[in-house]
Design a protein around this motif. Structure first.
Motif, PDB file in Angstrom:
ATOM      1  N   GLY A 133       0.808  -1.221   0.000  1.00  7.07           N
ATOM      2  CA  GLY A 133       0.000   0.000   0.000  1.00  7.07           C
ATOM      3  C   GLY A 133       0.836   1.265   0.000  1.00  7.07           C
ATOM      4  N   HIS A 134       1.903   1.283   0.820  1.00  8.40           N
ATOM      5  CA  HIS A 134       2.784   2.458   0.830  1.00  8.40           C
ATOM      6  C   HIS A 134       3.408   2.669  -0.535  1.00  8.40           C
ATOM      7  CE1 HIS A 134       3.565   2.730   5.457  1.00  8.40           C
ATOM      8  NE2 HIS A 134       2.390   3.161   5.101  1.00  8.40           N
ATOM      9  N   ALA A 135       3.782   1.571  -1.187  1.00  7.54           N
ATOM     10  CA  ALA A 135       4.367   1.700  -2.530  1.00  7.54           C
ATOM     11  C   ALA A 135       3.359   2.370  -3.460  1.00  7.54           C
ATOM     12  CB  ALA A 135       4.778   0.325  -3.057  1.00  7.54           C
ATOM     13  N   ILE A 136       2.092   1.982  -3.335  1.00  8.89           N
ATOM     14  CA  ILE A 136       1.054   2.601  -4.175  1.00  8.89           C
ATOM     15  C   ILE A 136       0.939   4.091  -3.852  1.00  8.89           C
ATOM     16  CG2 ILE A 136      -1.435   2.676  -4.644  1.00  8.89           C
ATOM     17  CD1 ILE A 136      -1.468  -0.393  -4.154  1.00  8.89           C
ATOM     18  N   GLU A 137       0.889   4.409  -2.553  1.00  3.27           N
ATOM     19  CA  GLU A 137       0.766   5.819  -2.172  1.00  3.27           C
ATOM     20  C   GLU A 137       1.952   6.631  -2.681  1.00  3.27           C
ATOM     21  OE1 GLU A 137      -0.209   4.842   2.143  1.00  3.27           O
ATOM     22  OE2 GLU A 137      -1.226   6.765   1.880  1.00  3.27           O
ATOM     23  N   THR A 138       3.163   6.095  -2.513  1.00  6.73           N
ATOM     24  CA  THR A 138       4.363   6.813  -2.954  1.00  6.73           C
ATOM     25  C   THR A 138       4.339   7.008  -4.458  1.00  6.73           C
ATOM     26  OG1 THR A 138       5.589   5.770  -1.150  1.00  6.73           O
ATOM     27  CG2 THR A 138       6.888   6.819  -2.872  1.00  6.73           C
ATOM     28  N   HIS A 139       3.982   5.949  -5.166  1.00  7.36           N
ATOM     29  CA  HIS A 139       3.959   6.014  -6.630  1.00  7.36           C
ATOM     30  C   HIS A 139       2.944   7.054  -7.117  1.00  7.36           C
ATOM     31  CE1 HIS A 139       4.272   4.641 -10.783  1.00  7.36           C
ATOM     32  NE2 HIS A 139       2.941   4.651 -10.839  1.00  7.36           N
ATOM     33  N   MET A 140       1.784   7.065  -6.500  1.00  6.68           N
ATOM     34  CA  MET A 140       0.721   7.960  -6.965  1.00  6.68           C
ATOM     35  C   MET A 140       0.938   9.395  -6.497  1.00  6.68           C
ATOM     36  SD  MET A 140      -1.144   6.008  -8.751  1.00  6.68           S
ATOM     37  CE  MET A 140      -2.638   6.972  -9.041  1.00  6.68           C
ATOM     38  N   GLU A 170      -7.547   3.215   1.030  1.00 11.12           N
ATOM     39  CA  GLU A 170      -7.712   2.660  -0.313  1.00 11.12           C
ATOM     40  C   GLU A 170      -6.452   1.903  -0.736  1.00 11.12           C
ATOM     41  OE1 GLU A 170     -10.836   6.053  -2.010  1.00 11.12           O
ATOM     42  OE2 GLU A 170      -8.672   6.308  -2.332  1.00 11.12           O
ATOM     43  N   ALA A 171      -5.293   2.509  -0.473  1.00 15.54           N
ATOM     44  CA  ALA A 171      -4.029   1.853  -0.826  1.00 15.54           C
ATOM     45  C   ALA A 171      -3.851   0.576   0.001  1.00 15.54           C
ATOM     46  CB  ALA A 171      -2.855   2.806  -0.598  1.00 15.54           C
ATOM     47  N   PRO A 211     -11.105   0.055  -3.505  1.00 14.87           N
ATOM     48  CA  PRO A 211     -10.406  -0.482  -4.671  1.00 14.87           C
ATOM     49  C   PRO A 211      -9.680  -1.773  -4.303  1.00 14.87           C
ATOM     50  CG  PRO A 211      -9.173   1.367  -3.764  1.00 14.87           C
ATOM     51  CD  PRO A 211     -10.451   1.273  -2.983  1.00 14.87           C
ATOM     52  N   VAL A 212      -9.671  -2.725  -5.202  1.00 19.02           N
ATOM     53  CA  VAL A 212      -9.023  -4.013  -4.923  1.00 19.02           C
ATOM     54  C   VAL A 212      -7.976  -4.352  -5.978  1.00 19.02           C
ATOM     55  CG1 VAL A 212     -10.932  -4.963  -3.587  1.00 19.02           C
ATOM     56  CG2 VAL A 212     -10.953  -5.186  -6.073  1.00 19.02           C
ATOM     57  N   VAL A 213      -7.668  -3.369  -6.825  1.00 19.28           N
ATOM     58  CA  VAL A 213      -6.699  -3.560  -7.912  1.00 19.28           C
ATOM     59  C   VAL A 213      -5.685  -2.420  -7.843  1.00 19.28           C
ATOM     60  CG1 VAL A 213      -6.449  -3.494 -10.435  1.00 19.28           C
ATOM     61  CG2 VAL A 213      -8.368  -4.730  -9.396  1.00 19.28           C
TER      62      VAL A 213
END
Lengths: 367, 367
Positions: free
Chosen positions: B248-255, B264-265, B301-303
């Motif tokens: 999830g952190h990777a998603i937050e950082t990326h976005m 959500e992440a 979100p699940v993707v």
């Protein structure tokens, strides 16, 4: 080598004191958990000792972090350089931060260790007399804020403290004197016989006699360790360590950080605390003068800056951390070798202390 | 009202949960030592509740501090606004900082309380579901760094937590769902029967049924309090609370911070952890799908983001706080209702998890 232990339950830690300890990595290694080590130093100390300490830590992944030198850089911007370096080098939460330098480096590296990933291991290698006898012991870390000194920080204990007395050989004379201010302080607040020892040895200390230095440092650290062990978070007796600091901080704030050395401000501030204690009748004028003379022999200022008015002092002291609900608590001497923290004094005595003619007081000592 | 106690020895504290607690100052007053109180909130929450809380604290010297709203402001510059306000108002070390808002406000106000004058009293009044069930419990505070989320902070326990479930009535639906991600997490990591309860009550929770919300919050806080009480500084079991957080952190950082809500992440990240656990044979594909369905019913979100490659994930995960000496430790499910922290998995399984087609997985659930 002498070893003291600061007793803080599961956060207890050793202080090793002796000549040449920088070359004895076996004293550090038990306190380094991972492979990553960051050595935080400044542009003055790093050229002298960074390489030696790095070589002593052969086998570790050592990251040198060199900050600009001086109290003026004890701020968030400089602290951020530490975080930037740690993150860029991908140091993880098992890294160990080593402070190599004086009090400013110790305070900043310690605060960085306290905050980086919510806390990583920390070792102090203080290279100035002031940091060896004061700021390396007790876990106070932090930075300055434009509106006040040490206003942002943490209580964070090191895993170990390594004091190499030989590092004082490269210390400017003025800074050695500044360190002696805190050494004398321990005598005043809790160890009257140490005052007598200091009167006999102050010239040897200024002459960098390693045996005398080791004794002075050991006795100072022991005094501080005892006080900190009894009161880690400064709810009571620990505050006596701030003798002269409330007046001293006002001087530092007024002059701008770094113009007076911390120890110099503490010396002049302690003279004011001695004067106030004498005015309260707690110590005699002779005892007050004994303290003033010792500071003078240590090469320290004993008179506040000429342009500082009582209003300047009161303004700066009002944001001091020792203010509790608007009452100004001060550290004063109940007698030589015994400090108290109190807000029970007539306001007129504080006022008289602020307007006293310290220059005349000192001149009269010469007579 | 329900009251839980987080057991941390002398730093134990209560969590009060119930409807309308904002109007019950008697729950706060035992935890305010001085006369000074600073209420830290943001531009969204302050107009809703600042005046009410200030009125409840009549008789205190209340300083409102209103910060800009959003994860993008969870940085040093915004934190500095708190220090500036406290120092300008001359708040001393006996002041009490109250966090009134969501997780960002709680993290920043808590870190400010941890650092201001090396630590002042702190109370949490979380107003979002996410902060009520997660960040208000356990003492994690901090700010983001341009190179990583929550990289600078402190473990700092509040004196008390006050959760008014009625404050969720003003919460945007998307944020309510984000909070449910952490609620579901507790079921997955340590309370399988709670998963069943959630499957039966998720619609009531989204419909703001106060009784269902109180139960869900109480059960979540109890789960977290138990874990935190057993392992305050995350040396072991506490890390299981981070299920889905590494991905999830990777998603937050990326976005970019704040584009995806934290919850959500975490939801999408937890789906990845479920997928990896299924690939390891620790849970069945049916159990994985049970988790995915519950997140979907909660409106989450699940993707992962379509443009995120395995390389993006690995790059961002390498600075995660859970990296120990280069090994990537992950929180996975040994079985439904039991999480483990481990770095013992074939690297190929992590790789397969990163390249898995989550969109297809979700499409197949519809069939």
């Amino acid at each position: 080598m002498q070893t003291l232990k600061v007793e803080l339950g599961e956060r207890s830690y050793p202080i090793h004191i002796g000549e040449g300890l920088l070359d004895r990595p076996e004293l550090l290694k038990p306190y380094i958990a991972g492979k990553q080590v960051a050595i935080v130093s400044n542009a003055t100390v790093a050229p002298l000792y960074m390489e030696r300490l790095t070589q002593a830590l052969a086998g570790y992944n050592v990251l040198p972090i060199v900050l600009p030198d001086g109290e003026a850089f004890k701020n968030w911007e400089t602290l951020q350089l530490i975080f930037d370096a740690l993150l860029t080098a991908r140091h993880d939460r098992r890294t160990t931060v080593i402070a190599l330098g004086g009090g400013v480096i110790g305070d900043m590296a310690g605060f960085a260790a306290a905050c980086y990933q919510r806390g990583v291991d920390f070792i102090q290698v203080p290279t100035t007399l002031l940091s060896q006898v004061d700021s390396s012991v007790g876990g106070k870390t932090g930075i300055n804020h434009p509106l006040g000194k040490n206003m942002v920080g943490a209580f964070y204990q090191p895993n170990a403290v390594l004091i190499d007395t030989a590092s004082l050989n490269t210390l400017p004379e003025r800074e050695l004197s500044a360190g002696l201010a805190e050494v004398i302080k321990y005598g005043l607040i809790c160890d009257e016989p140490f005052l007598t020892w200091l009167e006999e040895n102050v010239d040897r200390l200024r002459g960098l006699d390693q045996v005398a230095l080791t004794t002075a440092i050991e006795r100072s650290c022991a005094a501080k360790a005892a006080v900190v062990g009894a009161d880690e978070r400064e709810s009571g007796v620990r505050a006596t360590l701030n003798l002269g600091h409330t007046f001293g901080h006002a001087i530092e704030t007024h002059m701008g950080y770094g113009v007076w050395l911390h120890g110099e401000a503490v010396a002049a501030g302690t003279v004011m605390a001695l004067e106030m204690s004498a005015r309260l009748g707690w110590i005699s004028e002779q005892e007050r003068d004994r303290g003033i003379r010792l500071f003078q022999r240590a090469g320290l200022p004993v008179v506040p800056p000429e342009d500082m008015t009582p209003e300047h002092f009161l303004e700066h002291m009002a944001v001091d951390k020792k203010v509790i609900d608007g009452r100004l608590r001060l550290v004063l001497l109940r007698r030589m070798g015994e400090a108290v923290v109190t807000d029970e004094y007539p306001k007129e005595v504080l006022q008289a202390t602020l307007v006293a003619d310290y220059r005349a007081l000192v001149d009269q000592l010469r007579g």
